[in-house]
Design a protein around this motif. Structure first.
Motif, PDB file in Angstrom:
ATOM      1  N   ARG C 178       0.685  -1.303   0.057  1.00  0.00           N
ATOM      2  CA  ARG C 178       0.024  -0.040  -0.013  1.00  0.00           C
ATOM      3  C   ARG C 178       0.871   1.300   0.080  1.00  0.00           C
ATOM      4  N   GLU C 179       1.846   1.022   0.484  1.00  0.00           N
ATOM      5  CA  GLU C 179       3.079   2.061   0.486  1.00  0.00           C
ATOM      6  C   GLU C 179       3.474   2.611  -0.912  1.00  0.00           C
ATOM      7  N   ALA C 217       9.880   5.580   0.186  1.00  0.00           N
ATOM      8  CA  ALA C 217       8.688   4.951   0.330  1.00  0.00           C
ATOM      9  C   ALA C 217       8.847   3.325   0.933  1.00  0.00           C
ATOM     10  N   LEU C 218       9.702   2.541   0.464  1.00  0.00           N
ATOM     11  CA  LEU C 218      10.052   1.235   0.640  1.00  0.00           C
ATOM     12  C   LEU C 218      10.332   1.281   1.988  1.00  0.00           C
ATOM     13  N   LEU C 219      11.550   1.936   2.590  1.00  0.00           N
ATOM     14  CA  LEU C 219      11.745   1.861   4.266  1.00  0.00           C
ATOM     15  C   LEU C 219      10.642   2.305   4.936  1.00  0.00           C
ATOM     16  N   TYR C 220       9.969   3.385   4.721  1.00  0.00           N
ATOM     17  CA  TYR C 220       8.834   3.696   5.413  1.00  0.00           C
ATOM     18  C   TYR C 220       7.787   2.423   5.562  1.00  0.00           C
ATOM     19  N   GLY C 221       7.721   1.923   4.309  1.00  0.00           N
ATOM     20  CA  GLY C 221       6.729   0.525   4.348  1.00  0.00           C
ATOM     21  C   GLY C 221       7.303  -0.386   5.426  1.00  0.00           C
ATOM     22  N   VAL C 222       8.552  -0.777   5.200  1.00  0.00           N
ATOM     23  CA  VAL C 222       9.192  -1.856   6.148  1.00  0.00           C
ATOM     24  C   VAL C 222       9.003  -1.401   7.480  1.00  0.00           C
ATOM     25  N   LEU C 223       9.175  -0.345   7.815  1.00  0.00           N
ATOM     26  CA  LEU C 223       9.395   0.112   9.224  1.00  0.00           C
ATOM     27  C   LEU C 223       7.866   0.012   9.824  1.00  0.00           C
ATOM     28  N   LEU C 224       6.995   0.492   8.981  1.00  0.00           N
ATOM     29  CA  LEU C 224       5.455   0.357   9.624  1.00  0.00           C
ATOM     30  C   LEU C 224       5.183  -1.152   9.622  1.00  0.00           C
ATOM     31  N   LYS C 284       9.171   8.447   9.935  1.00  0.00           N
ATOM     32  CA  LYS C 284       8.461   8.999   8.864  1.00  0.00           C
ATOM     33  C   LYS C 284       8.284  10.407   8.717  1.00  0.00           C
ATOM     34  N   SER C 285       8.389  11.016   9.984  1.00  0.00           N
ATOM     35  CA  SER C 285       8.142  12.674   9.653  1.00  0.00           C
ATOM     36  C   SER C 285       9.483  12.969   9.427  1.00  0.00           C
ATOM     37  N   PHE C 286      10.719  12.457   9.412  1.00  0.00           N
ATOM     38  CA  PHE C 286      11.820  12.915   8.737  1.00  0.00           C
ATOM     39  C   PHE C 286      11.797  12.695   7.163  1.00  0.00           C
ATOM     40  N   LEU C 287      11.319  11.509   6.848  1.00  0.00           N
ATOM     41  CA  LEU C 287      11.366  11.239   5.609  1.00  0.00           C
ATOM     42  C   LEU C 287      10.472  12.237   4.885  1.00  0.00           C
ATOM     43  N   GLU C 288       9.249  12.488   5.431  1.00  0.00           N
ATOM     44  CA  GLU C 288       8.358  13.257   4.913  1.00  0.00           C
ATOM     45  C   GLU C 288       8.848  14.614   4.571  1.00  0.00           C
ATOM     46  N   TRP C 289       9.668  15.080   5.786  1.00  0.00           N
ATOM     47  CA  TRP C 289      10.096  16.402   5.656  1.00  0.00           C
ATOM     48  C   TRP C 289      11.196  16.705   4.473  1.00  0.00           C
ATOM     49  N   ARG C 290      12.024  15.583   4.438  1.00  0.00           N
ATOM     50  CA  ARG C 290      13.416  15.534   3.974  1.00  0.00           C
ATOM     51  C   ARG C 290      13.083  15.238   2.165  1.00  0.00           C
ATOM     52  N   TYR C 291      12.351  13.993   2.191  1.00  0.00           N
ATOM     53  CA  TYR C 291      11.840  13.572   0.836  1.00  0.00           C
ATOM     54  C   TYR C 291      10.466  13.579   0.270  1.00  0.00           C
ATOM     55  N   ALA C 292       9.891  14.638   0.706  1.00  0.00           N
ATOM     56  CA  ALA C 292       8.536  14.717   0.534  1.00  0.00           C
ATOM     57  C   ALA C 292       8.201  14.336  -1.093  1.00  0.00           C
ATOM     58  N   ASP C 293       8.977  14.513  -1.944  1.00  0.00           N
ATOM     59  CA  ASP C 293       8.635  14.537  -3.236  1.00  0.00           C
ATOM     60  C   ASP C 293       8.677  13.197  -3.696  1.00  0.00           C
ATOM     61  N   GLN C 294       9.569  12.361  -2.956  1.00  0.00           N
ATOM     62  CA  GLN C 294       9.789  10.655  -3.058  1.00  0.00           C
ATOM     63  C   GLN C 294       8.960   9.975  -2.220  1.00  0.00           C
ATOM     64  N   LEU C 295       7.963  10.273  -1.520  1.00  0.00           N
ATOM     65  CA  LEU C 295       6.935   9.547  -1.045  1.00  0.00           C
ATOM     66  C   LEU C 295       5.511   9.860  -1.606  1.00  0.00           C
ATOM     67  N   ALA C 296       4.648   9.032  -1.644  1.00  0.00           N
ATOM     68  CA  ALA C 296       3.450   9.080  -2.420  1.00  0.00           C
ATOM     69  C   ALA C 296       2.777  10.469  -1.657  1.00  0.00           C
ATOM     70  N   ALA C 297       2.098  10.991  -2.581  1.00  0.00           N
ATOM     71  CA  ALA C 297       1.312  12.285  -1.902  1.00  0.00           C
ATOM     72  C   ALA C 297       0.263  12.266  -0.934  1.00  0.00           C
ATOM     73  N   THR C 298      -0.670  11.026  -1.101  1.00  0.00           N
ATOM     74  CA  THR C 298      -1.669  10.638  -0.219  1.00  0.00           C
ATOM     75  C   THR C 298      -1.273   9.283   0.126  1.00  0.00           C
ATOM     76  N   ARG C 299      -1.545   8.930   1.469  1.00  0.00           N
ATOM     77  CA  ARG C 299      -1.104   7.630   2.014  1.00  0.00           C
ATOM     78  C   ARG C 299      -2.129   7.526   3.201  1.00  0.00           C
ATOM     79  N   ARG C 300      -2.586   6.194   3.101  1.00  0.00           N
ATOM     80  CA  ARG C 300      -3.420   5.802   4.141  1.00  0.00           C
ATOM     81  C   ARG C 300      -3.160   4.336   4.578  1.00  0.00           C
ATOM     82  N   HIS C 301      -3.428   3.954   5.660  1.00  0.00           N
ATOM     83  CA  HIS C 301      -3.098   2.759   6.209  1.00  0.00           C
ATOM     84  C   HIS C 301      -4.163   1.724   6.316  1.00  0.00           C
TER      85      HIS C 301
END
Lengths: 377, 280, 301
Positions: C178-179, C217-224, C284-301
């Protein structure tokens, strides 16, 4: 309704968007606010609508001080560049919106609203589309719905922000003609913002040329085109050639005295710039004292016009000359041909780094080539 | 469900390699982990027959549990819809100190294990807890009552509404509000008639997701609920109780009922989203 | 800024910055409404999110650091931690492979039944964890339909590690997929096609073009996925059988400790999981702040 604008000021942080604007707009007039990006034209339009709180100055609608009114009370019809149609409402509900949100006492009954909406749909030639949603309309249709919605509240003034900006060229032409006609029929005082000189000159009764938060010139189409009041206006309307020159003892000396032009006599002595448009230059014969000698370095044929790049012998600058559809029998220009040209019409502006010119970013000492380069961008 | 809202990729892209192995593995994995096991449940449930299922769920205690699970989940989802909308609005529209921190914490219920949430909430809302002791003075008892179930379910569903409404609210153009204002609409009218309808589909989606999650929630609820039969016993707990009594049929019947209801909800969400998409 | 003719057609004139939301008083709420809304939001979040989180650590340290660290010396606690790590170590890589395969197939190709496939992937989000556990009990339990075969050839599944891993896999398998799906859908296939046209093999294309584009995004998906795998309670509770030291995961162990009134130990174990959640959120917050463009714009869990 006539509109008076007095000393309007607007800052965004350190950015001075409007620097004391004074403007009178006659009732029923169709006025264009013309200028480049950042000139303040949209800010002025939004200030008239009450969408921007002012830092100073006053806007009056007739006898009413509009500055004291909220957006809601001003009763202006504002058409947004991207139309801002309510997506979840049908065309009918969009147009009726302004009537249905009125307080109960002032709200017309349903039958009146229905009648009014249908009239407007006819006026904007969208009869039969009232149950559509905005997503089902073309760009031109959306534009007309937005216009009908603005007209529904019987506005004191109709304000349009880049009304044709989001449309393709063909639709734009049709809509322009149609808007002109609609204005004639309804007679609303109408102000529109545009960066397109052609659009402004074609549509408007009068054009306001703006730059860096000030008005450079206000006038009819003929006035601003034929007699640009400032170098900026000259520059903005078309791509003029700029030739450095001197006024000496009432005579205008071009290019270090290689050519002499007559002056009206009122010009101050000293260095000046001669502004002349490519179509105001003429081919001259050898005996013409006011002509400049040069070499043809560029030939471009575009439809009915022949455009020549001429490198001046005296300064080495390249100027551009535009000739009407040339008769092939008379002259066929080749690269490297010697040529003599003279300005048939021109304007003079003192060549002196005045503060105003520095602020407009207008640098009269630039060479003609640089000047043209920048104008084209 | 995000993917369904995104534009479909364009056609004619068979040029890339790897469809067969990746799709093959995807289907194999899904089949092994989801399809076959789920089919098993329905096979089991169908063995009971509608009569058998009805017999199980018409039992007083089961009905009470189902009622509590769905009722409390509905109340929690309503709470989340209201407060979640306010949170989303505040996050999108205003700047205030600590906003970034709060924004990061919103997703806590996604990441915090439910059992941890459960004991933490119980500690807070029991009569000796920080909040519970204050409420006890007002004569309100939260822990070990249905109220506690609602609190836990609100916690667990909190991110859904915020995270579904937020992006939509961000996209509501300022132009629309200005247009409404120039047409004479006052602020409240604009919010209700222009912004609310644009946001509504996402709010419903968020509501349904929060509701679905709360109905099935187990870990965070059982600690604070107290699990008194007929009073604060939720349906998932009843499944576990029945399993512990080796009443597999009873457990299956309750589970099948919950699955069907959840599936209907999912279907409703997708239909609603499809309808909303068609409009814009 | 130059005042010469630099017309950008079709564009509203852009100010050097976005006018602040608050400055345009014309279409904003009055200040008292603003502050009331902010207070409501902050109050709600404090009551339902911040206080519970805080209370985990306060309760864990109620008797000081000594008893807190002693809690981890308990062999049963250690066994629970071990089992949790093992289950996550198996479930997360499996779901990682699945997530990559599913995302690749779904976003890079068109095929029939795609929507159905996406719905299936979403399924664990809407199935109660208890029901998920029940599914496996029905299959592998004493009367389960797979038990005659599995019991003879594989060994014990239910009330043993395999069952716990299975339940964990089921509950957490959508997270990575989903990520990735929304992000890869946004990115399209042009980069991959370019790589192929330059002579890269399919695998090279994936590792050198696709993977770098989706790594955050993959890293965040794995973490979650990992946080959820370690924290899963309901499904694991059903299939575990709660055998101390053998089939107890950390969340289950928390329950046992809590029910035995060993609050400090319960909250101590809980604080470990809460820390894991906090690390996940912080990253997650760090990734969103640093790589906002490389994460999907809308995300849901």
């Amino acid at each position: 309704m006539d509109i008076q604008i007095r000393g309007v000021q607007k800052h965004y942080g350190s950015f001075h968007a409007l620097r004391g604007i004074d403007l009178d707009i006659a009732s029923g007039e169709l006025l264009a606010l013309l200028g480049p990006s950042g000139s303040g034209k949209t800010t002025l339009l939004r200030a008239i609508a009450g969408l921007e709180p002012l830092d100073g100055g006053q806007v009056r609608f007739g006898d009413i001080d509009a500055t004291a009114l909220t957006v809601q009370q001003r009763q202006v019809g504002f058409v947004f560049q991207q139309y801002a149609l309510f997506k979840h409402m049908t065309v009918f509900d969009n147009i009726a919106f302004g009537l249905t949100v009125r307080p109960k006492k002032q709200r017309p009954d349903t039958a009146t609203i229905n009648k009014r909406v249908r009239e407007l749909l006819e006026l904007v030639q969208l009869g039969g589309l009232e149950q559509r949603y905005p997503a089902q309309l073309s760009g031109g249709q959306k534009q007309r719905v937005a216009l009908a919605r603005a007209l529904a509240i019987e506005p004191r003034v109709l304000l349009l922000d880049e009304p044709f900006g989001a449309l393709d060229a063909k639709v734009r032409k049709d809509l322009r003609r149609w808007l002109r006609q609609l204005h004639r029929e309804t007679g609303y005082t109408t102000i529109f913002v545009t960066h397109d000189q052609e659009e402004a000159l074609e549509l408007a009764d009068r054009v306001v040329v703006m730059n860096r938060g000030v008005i450079e010139q206000v006038g009819t189409t003929d006035q601003v085109w034929d007699a640009p009041a400032t170098p900026f206006v000259y520059d903005f309307l078309g791509t003029p050639n700029v030739l450095p020159a001197r006024v000496e003892r009432g005579a205008l000396l071009l290019n270090g005295a290689t050519a002499t032009l007559a002056t009206a006599g009122a010009e101050p002595e000293g260095p000046v710039n001669v502004y002349t448009r490519p179509n105001e230059l003429r081919i001259a014969d050898d005996g013409d004292a006011a002509a400049l000698s040069g070499t043809v370095v560029e030939i471009q044929r575009t439809g009915l016009l022949l455009r020549l790049g001429v490198q001046l012998l005296s300064s080495g600058d390249t100027i551009e000359i535009e000739l009407p559809n040339p008769d092939p029998a008379v002259q066929r220009w080749q690269l490297g041909d010697a040529i003599r040209v003279r300005p048939a019409r021109y304007s003079l502006f003192p060549r002196k780094a005045t503060t105003a010119e520095v602020e407009t970013g207008f640098d009269p000492t630039r060479t003609v080539a640089e000047h043209r380069e920048r104008s084209r961008n | 469900m995000t993917a369904t809202a995104l534009p479909r990729p364009r056609r004619a892209r068979r040029t890339l390699p790897g469809l067969t192995p990746t799709l093959g593995f995807t289907i194999f994995y899904l089949g092994l982990i989801v399809l076959i096991p789920l089919a098993g449940v329905f096979f089991r449930a169908s063995g009971l027959g509608l009569d058998g299922i009805w017999k199980v769920i018409s039992d007083e205690r089961v009905l009470a549990a189902l009622k509590l699970s769905f009722g409390a989940a509905a109340i929690a989802a309503v709470l989340n819809a209201v407060f979640g909308s306010i949170v989303a609005w505040v996050f999108v529209r205003y700047e205030f100190p600590g906003k970034r921190l709060l924004d990061a914490v919103i997703d806590l219920p996604f990441a915090l294990p439910t059992a941890v949430a459960g004991i933490a909430l119980t500690a807070l809302y029991s009569e000796s807890g920080w909040i519970g002791s204050v409420l006890a003075q007002a004569g309100i008892k939260v822990a070990y009552t249905p109220l506690g179930v609602i609190v836990a379910m609100t916690f667990i569903g909190l991110p859904f509404v915020v995270r579904t409404v937020e992006p939509v609210l961000k996209e509501v153009e300022r132009d629309l509000e200005e247009a409404a204002a120039t047409l004479g609409a006052h602020r409240l009218t604009t919010v209700l008639r222009v912004i609310a309808p644009a946001v509504f589909p996402s709010l419903v989606t968020g509501f349904a997701l929060a509701f679905a999650r709360a109905v099935g929630e187990y870990g965070s609820v059982i600690f604070i609920a107290g699990n008194f039969p007929m009073v604060s016993e939720i349906a998932p707990l009843l499944i576990i109780i029945k399993l512990e009594e080796f009443d597999y049929q009873g457990a299956t019947a309750v589970a099948a009922t919950m699955l069907v209801l959840s599936f209907l909800l999912l279907l409703a969400i997708n239909l609603l989203q499809a309808r909303a998409r068609r409009k814009s | 800024m130059s005042g010469t003719v630099d017309v950008s057609p079709g564009q509203r004139e852009r100010l050097p910055f976005e006018p602040l939301k608050q400055t345009n008083s014309v279409i904003n709420e009055p200040p008292y409404v603003r502050w009331l809304l902010i207070a409501t939001a902050v109050g709600f979040l404090a009551l339902f999110l911040l206080l519970p989180l805080l209370s985990v650590f306060v309760e864990a340290l109620r008797k000081g650091f000594g008893p807190y660290f002693e809690s981890f010396a308990d062999p049963e606690t250690l066994a629970a931690i071990q089992l949790t790590v093992l289950a996550a170590a198996i479930a997360v890589p499996l779901n990682l492979v699945f997530g990559l395969c599913a995302a690749w197939a779904i976003t890079k190709f068109e095929f029939r039944g795609k929507q159905f496939l996406i719905t299936l992937i979403d399924l664990p989000f809407s199935v109660s964890p208890v029901v998920a556990g029940l599914i496996f009990v029905l299959i592998f339990g004493a009367q389960g339909w797979a038990q005659p075969f599995v019991g003879d050839h594989v060994g014990k599944v239910l009330f043993a590690t395999p069952g716990i891993v299975l339940a964990t896999v089921f509950v957490t398998f959508p997270f990575i997929a989903r990520e990735l799906i929304p992000l890869m859908q946004e990115q399209g296939t042009e980069d991959e096609q370019a790589a192929l046209s330059l002579g890269a093999t399919g695998w090279q294309t994936f590792t050198r073009v696709t993977l770098p584009n989706i790594k955050w995004a993959l890293l965040y998906g794995v973490l979650l996925c990992n946080a959820r795998a370690m924290g899963e309670f309901g499904a694991v509770s059903v299939v575990s059988g709660h055998i101390r030291g053998l089939t107890n995961t950390m969340p289950l162990h928390i329950e046992i400790l809590y029910n035995e009134y060993q609050f400090v130990s319960a909250f101590a174990v809980a604080s470990l999981l809460a820390l894991l959640a906090l690390v996940t959120l912080a990253l997650k917050s760090f990734l969103e702040w640093r790589y906002a463009d490389q994460l999907a714009a809308t995300r849901r869990h």
